[in-house]
Design an enzyme around this catalytic site. Structure first.
Site, mmCIF file in Angstrom:
data_model
loop_
_atom_site.group_PDB
_atom_site.id
_atom_site.type_symbol
_atom_site.label_atom_id
_atom_site.label_comp_id
_atom_site.label_asym_id
_atom_site.label_seq_id
_atom_site.Cartn_x
_atom_site.Cartn_y
_atom_site.Cartn_z
ATOM 1 N N ASP A 48 0.833 -1.205 0.000
ATOM 2 C CA ASP A 48 0.000 0.000 0.000
ATOM 3 C C ASP A 48 0.862 1.248 0.000
ATOM 4 O OD1 ASP A 48 0.898 -0.612 2.605
ATOM 5 O OD2 ASP A 48 -0.740 0.489 3.530
ATOM 6 N N ARG A 71 5.686 4.292 6.003
ATOM 7 C CA ARG A 71 5.284 4.247 7.411
ATOM 8 C C ARG A 71 5.341 2.815 7.946
ATOM 9 N NH1 ARG A 71 -0.797 5.804 5.799
ATOM 10 N NH2 ARG A 71 -1.610 3.718 5.430
ATOM 11 N N ASP A 72 4.873 2.631 9.167
ATOM 12 C CA ASP A 72 4.930 1.297 9.781
ATOM 13 C C ASP A 72 3.799 0.429 9.235
ATOM 14 O OD1 ASP A 72 3.050 2.961 10.871
ATOM 15 O OD2 ASP A 72 3.186 2.109 12.883
ATOM 16 N N GLU A 73 3.842 0.188 7.931
ATOM 17 C CA GLU A 73 2.805 -0.615 7.294
ATOM 18 C C GLU A 73 3.433 -1.435 6.162
ATOM 19 O OE1 GLU A 73 -0.849 1.408 7.081
ATOM 20 O OE2 GLU A 73 -1.907 -0.291 6.231
ATOM 21 N N ASP A 117 -5.901 -2.453 -2.600
ATOM 22 C CA ASP A 117 -5.052 -1.535 -3.349
ATOM 23 C C ASP A 117 -4.517 -2.216 -4.604
ATOM 24 O OD1 ASP A 117 -5.174 -1.112 -0.483
ATOM 25 O OD2 ASP A 117 -3.759 0.537 -0.731
ATOM 26 N N TRP A 168 -11.661 -5.916 -1.323
ATOM 27 C CA TRP A 168 -10.301 -6.351 -0.962
ATOM 28 C C TRP A 168 -10.147 -7.832 -1.333
ATOM 29 C CZ3 TRP A 168 -11.751 -1.696 0.045
ATOM 30 C CH2 TRP A 168 -10.810 -0.724 0.333
ATOM 31 N N GLU A 209 -2.163 8.961 -0.832
ATOM 32 C CA GLU A 209 -3.190 8.086 -0.275
ATOM 33 C C GLU A 209 -4.553 8.772 -0.258
ATOM 34 O OE1 GLU A 209 -2.369 7.023 3.792
ATOM 35 O OE2 GLU A 209 -3.712 5.293 3.711
ATOM 36 N N HIS A 236 1.069 6.184 -2.395
ATOM 37 C CA HIS A 236 0.036 5.155 -2.287
ATOM 38 C C HIS A 236 -0.584 5.045 -3.678
ATOM 39 C CE1 HIS A 236 -1.182 3.797 1.758
ATOM 40 N NE2 HIS A 236 -2.314 3.380 1.223
HETATM 41 C C1 RAM Z 1 -4.785 1.282 5.042
HETATM 42 C C2 RAM Z 1 -3.889 0.922 3.934
HETATM 43 C C3 RAM Z 1 -4.507 0.497 2.640
HETATM 44 C C4 RAM Z 1 -5.967 0.208 2.726
HETATM 45 C C5 RAM Z 1 -6.409 -0.213 4.078
HETATM 46 C C6 RAM Z 1 -7.879 -0.492 4.172
HETATM 47 O O1 RAM Z 1 -4.161 0.958 6.258
HETATM 48 O O2 RAM Z 1 -3.004 1.976 3.705
HETATM 49 O O3 RAM Z 1 -4.292 1.412 1.625
HETATM 50 O O4 RAM Z 1 -6.221 -0.794 1.799
HETATM 51 O O5 RAM Z 1 -6.056 0.696 5.042
#
Ligand code: RAM
Length: 908
Positions: A479, A483-485, A492, A545, A757, A778
């Protein structure tokens, strides 16, 4: 004189050979000369180069040999002449293939001009290890007690070579990440290997040709490991040891000497272990390197390892090991500092001019023990200060401690950052631009598309879309990269897939990821929100998703024409649909947690009056139908007739239920938002007679918002497609060119170099959206790229011409564009569409690859005045006029370059 005649003859020969069709671009499993193929029936593809128009393949012949020069004897496979126009994805059908062996192949074709081509250049592939016991190496972990910060282990082995090496192959994988060297040189050019998969079920190994890396006498192998995705601090919540707490290596080196003898050097109990300069490394946090602790020369044979620990031999499984088909991460663009400056707060900053993903390589000369800190940020705040709040808890900091004295060079190994700016601390004296270089790292997929127009803002938008891909296709589609992801969010990925397929050759990348999706799918069929799954068990089953399970394979099939993706994913697709069915009552999917039209236009300041909230279950119902439709399409291709029948009945019920539950008698949707109409229309939820009125409502809605979109992740990709389908292409162009928030160009006006994003990551007043979720890299909203390629430039597939065997070229002239120029490497070769308004003429230049046919939609209502390469179109023998519509004339043409000139009146 005789010499001259000979020369002339030679010249004429070359000219005629050149004029003839040639076979080129041979690939095995979509790759050029790949190593480590573990599929016993690899697929072959090639392309043709043809000077003459309208060139098709009528037949082919393939030969496979065991050596590069062995094509006249002992063939493993010889197809003879096969009457077929198939030139992509032809499965090997010869003698059984053996582990570790290299095979060579050639192809020639008969074209429709009555000519047989010469044999192509020789291509090869090398098999990987096929059975568990082809692995003689043992899993090993460092033998010392690990410190808390988990410094990167160094593992080494010395061995002697006394004979001449003919060939040598290294097979490597790890729990964690590895960087391997032979005699102090890095093996290969890949990073973040072995890549990220659902490690417990599928672990990739990489294969390297290391034949040239040895010296006579003592040799050394050195491998450094990093915690990476496997056991580093990672995922939402920043947990460690997601897949295990060990860090381990599996390394096998198979050497063949020129005298025919062989030898294997394996990871085993004889290896040594220690730590070195890399003191800690985590994906979000960054890396700490203490140069004082460097073990100089540790991967070379001269090094003395007598103080090193031994290793622990481990019994980890080898039956989950798989070959690597996706292109690994490699280094790409380099950036030099655009600007070095001090912020109002007094920080020293370098601006690299592009929000990129990778790291900075820096040179520094200083004192022993001096500490340099490199922090990363995507943006500066409105006062011009370094802004990192949106990285959440990701420290994104590399720390270097100097050895002192001479100039030292640093870069991290097992982490990456998403950044445009770096903050530097600990330097003495002025920062010199030549000491800093940023390097982009991403999966090394072939660039396949380019798109430019007369509008610079749109060109920047395209650039941003492309950098969204570069920043987030780092072994898995993530995504965001900063960041911490940095997770493989399925929603996405599905919204962006089609756009991505124009930009890069993403087939192998997604084949791998789809297998992980299926591997992590729950027994009830629900698909996890992220793939590979590292979230809690309940994080699964959202509409839009989970539908990545059906949408991506189907679109891969369309774009690349390889049926195998449908075969391998079929059960996963079906399980997903059956899961939804199990969640539904009376054919309505009205339960569960759904993200809905994520990040849609949400009013804070009542700009236009309404937040664009679309009922989540209305959305779920639309995606339910869409997934069932794609399952039906797939079942048709695979000949699963019972499923076709059964799911068709179900589809009708789902659509009926939708009409009853979510539309009024007059055909309005209950949410009455752009997304609700977009999904209802794009997925054919409404009966024919209600469609145009729904499209009119959509258009009216857009006007109500003063010609702005209000869609989120799920509505945005299809918005312009739906407008075009229902005769609102002009409105779609207006939306595309809209510069104020919310729009695609708004971020461009705010200096964006990637896709954001949120529509308003930076608000009109310069302040930021909530730092809890405000990524500036994003790709999801970049999904507009698909409409630009397919509708504006007009490059698409015609009917059943999957993989672009049949092409539709249908450019749309509009917006403020004087020209649009796009090209795309299809599996058959280059396809392009360039249109340009030239006074009262429209020039359309297009290239069609050999072995395909194209249906070109010429925007004109009569043939009068239309020429092709200077001749009247109606007189052309090569171009067939297929259909005359109200505003376009459809012509059919074979391969070649065509230049149309069309009378044109500027729209008022
Ligand atoms: C966020 C992510 C992503 C999205 C979800 C639902 O944390 O960045 O883009 O798909 O949420």
């Amino acid at each position: 004189m005789i010499k001259r005649i000979i020369l002339l003859c030679l010249f004429l020969q070359i000219v005629t050979v050149k004029a003839q069709t040639q076979v080129t671009s041979l690939t095995t499993e979509g790759l050029t000369n790949p190593l480590g193929i573990d599929n016993l029936q690899p697929h072959f593809s090639w392309q043709l180069i043809a000077k003459q128009r309208n060139t098709m393949q009528l037949a082919y012949e393939i030969k496979v040999a065991e050596s590069e020069t062995g094509f006249n004897k002992d063939l493993l496979w010889s197809t003879g002449k096969v009457i077929s126009d198939q030139s992509i994805h032809i499965p090997y059908g010869g003698k059984p293939l053996e582990a570790g062996k290299r095979y060579y192949w050639q192809v020639r074709i008969w074209d429709n001009k009555g000519k047989l081509t010469t044999w192509s250049n020789v291509a090869y592939w090398q098999m990987g290890l096929l059975k568990e016991n082809d692995w003689q190496a043992q899993w090993i972990s460092p033998g010392y007690a690990e410190e808390n910060d988990r410094p990167s282990p160094l593992l080494r082995k010395e061995f002697k070579i006394n004979k001449k090496v003919k060939s040598a192959t290294a097979y490597i994988t790890a729990h964690g990440l590895y960087e391997a060297q032979i005699n102090g040189k890095k093996i290969g050019d890949k990073y973040f290997t072995p890549g990220w998969t659902s490690y417990k079920k599928r672990l990739q190994y990489q294969v390297y040709d290391v034949s040239d890396m040895f010296i006579n006498g003592n040799n050394a192998i050195g491998v450094m490991l990093g915690s990476g995705w496997y056991r580093g601090y990672f995922s939402l919540g920043n947990f460690k040891d997601i897949y295990g707490s060990d860090i381990s290596l599996l390394f096998q080196l198979n050497i063949t000497y020129t005298d025919g003898s062989t030898e294997t050097i394996n990871s085993d109990g004889s290896w040594k272990s220690s730590t070195g300069a890399v003191r800690s490394s985590n994906i979000y946090a960054g890396e700490v390197i203490d140069a004082r602790l460097e073990k100089i020369g540790w991967a070379t044979p001269e090094f003395n390892d007598k103080d090193w620990s031994g290793v622990k031999v481990q019994s980890f499984p080898k039956n989950i090991l798989i070959g690597t088909y996706n292109e690994s991460v490699t280094r790409h663009e380099k950036f030099i500092p655009k600007k070095i400056f001090t912020t109002p707060k007094g920080d020293q900053i370098i601006d690299f001019g592009q929000n990129l993903v990778g790291w900075v390589t820096l040179k520094v000369k200083g004192e022993v023990g001096q500490k340099i800190t490199v922090s990363h940020a995507e943006v500066l705040d409105k006062d011009g200060n370094f802004y990192t709040e949106n990285l959440r808890i990701a420290k994104a900091q590399d720390i270097y401690i100097l050895k002192g004295g001479k100039q030292e060079t640093f870069e991290p190994h097992f982490t990456w950052h998403g950044f445009r700016y770096v903050k530097l601390e600990g330097f003495s004296g002025e920062l010199k631009p030549e000491d800093f270089e940023a390097c982009a790292l991403y999966s090394n997929m072939e660039k396949t598309g380019s798109f430019t127009t007369s509008n610079e803002l749109i060109n920047q938008l395209q650039h941003n879309i492309e950098w969204g891909l570069k920043g987030n296709f780092l072994d898995v589609p993530t995504d965001c990269p900063q960041r911490d992801e940095r997770l493989g969010w399925t929603g996405d990925a599905q919204v962006f897939f089609r756009t991505a397929s124009f930009l890069r050759g993403v087939n192998n990348f997604f084949v791998k990821w789809m297998k992980d999706l299926a591997a992590d799918q729950f027994p009830d069929g629900s698909v996890t929100h992220v793939v590979p799954n590292v979230l809690a068990d309940f994080e699964r089953g959202s509409s839009g998703w989970g539908d990545a399970a059906t949408i991506i394979p189907w679109n891969m099939y369309l774009a690349y024409g390889d049926k195998r993706i449908l075969e391998t994913q079929y059960q996963s697709m079906k399980n997903w649909v059956n899961y939804i069915q199990s969640q539904s009552k009376n054919n309505l999917w009205k339960q569960g947690r759904h993200f809905g039209d994520w990040l849609f236009y949400n009013v804070q300041d009542d700009l236009f009056g309404d937040s664009a909230i679309t009922n989540k279950y209305l959305i779920a119902q639309c995606f339910y139908a869409h997934s069932v439709q794609l399952l039906i399409n797939t079942a048709e291709v695979l000949g699963r007739n019972d499923d076709v029948k059964g799911y068709n009945l179900l589809l009708q019920e789902i659509k009926d239920a939708f009409l009853n539950e979510y539309t009024t008698a007059n055909g309005a949707t209950v949410s009455d938002t752009q997304t609700s109409y977009v999904l209802a229309l794009h997925f054919d939820m409404l009966p024919e007679k209600l469609r145009q009125q729904a499209a009119d409502r959509l258009a009216a809605n857009i006007r109500r918002y003063d010609t702005h979109l209000t869609t989120g992740f799920l509505g945005t990709p299809y918005l312009c497609h739906v407008l075009s389908r229902f005769n609102y292409t002009d409105l779609a162009f207006e939306l595309l060119l809209q510069k104020t928030y919310p729009s695609w160009l708004y971020p461009v006006t705010k200096d964006a170099t990637t896709i954001w994003e949120r529509w308003d990551g930076i608000k009109p007043d310069g302040s930021f959206e909530n730092s809890d979720m405000n990524s500036f890299n994003h790709y999801a909203y970049g999904a507009i790229g698909d409409w630009m390629y397919r509708v504006v430039a007009g490059l698409d597939i015609e009917g059943d011409g999957i993989g672009y065997k049949k092409i539709r070229i249908h450019p749309h002239i509009g917006g403020d564009f004087n020209y649009v120029s796009a090209d795309y490497k299809t599996p058959y070769g280059k396809l392009s569409s360039n249109w340009k308004i030239n006074g009262n003429k429209l020039n359309l230049k297009t290239e069609i690859p050999p072995n395909t046919v194209a249906y070109i939609n010429i925007p004109a209502s009569s043939l009068e005045g239309i020429t092709e390469s200077g001749k009247n179109l109606s007189a052309s023998k090569e171009i067939e006029i297929v259909e005359k519509k109200e505003n376009s004339i459809v012509v059919k043409a074979g391969s070649g370059i065509y230049e149309f000139s069309i009378p044109y009146t500027m729209k008022k």
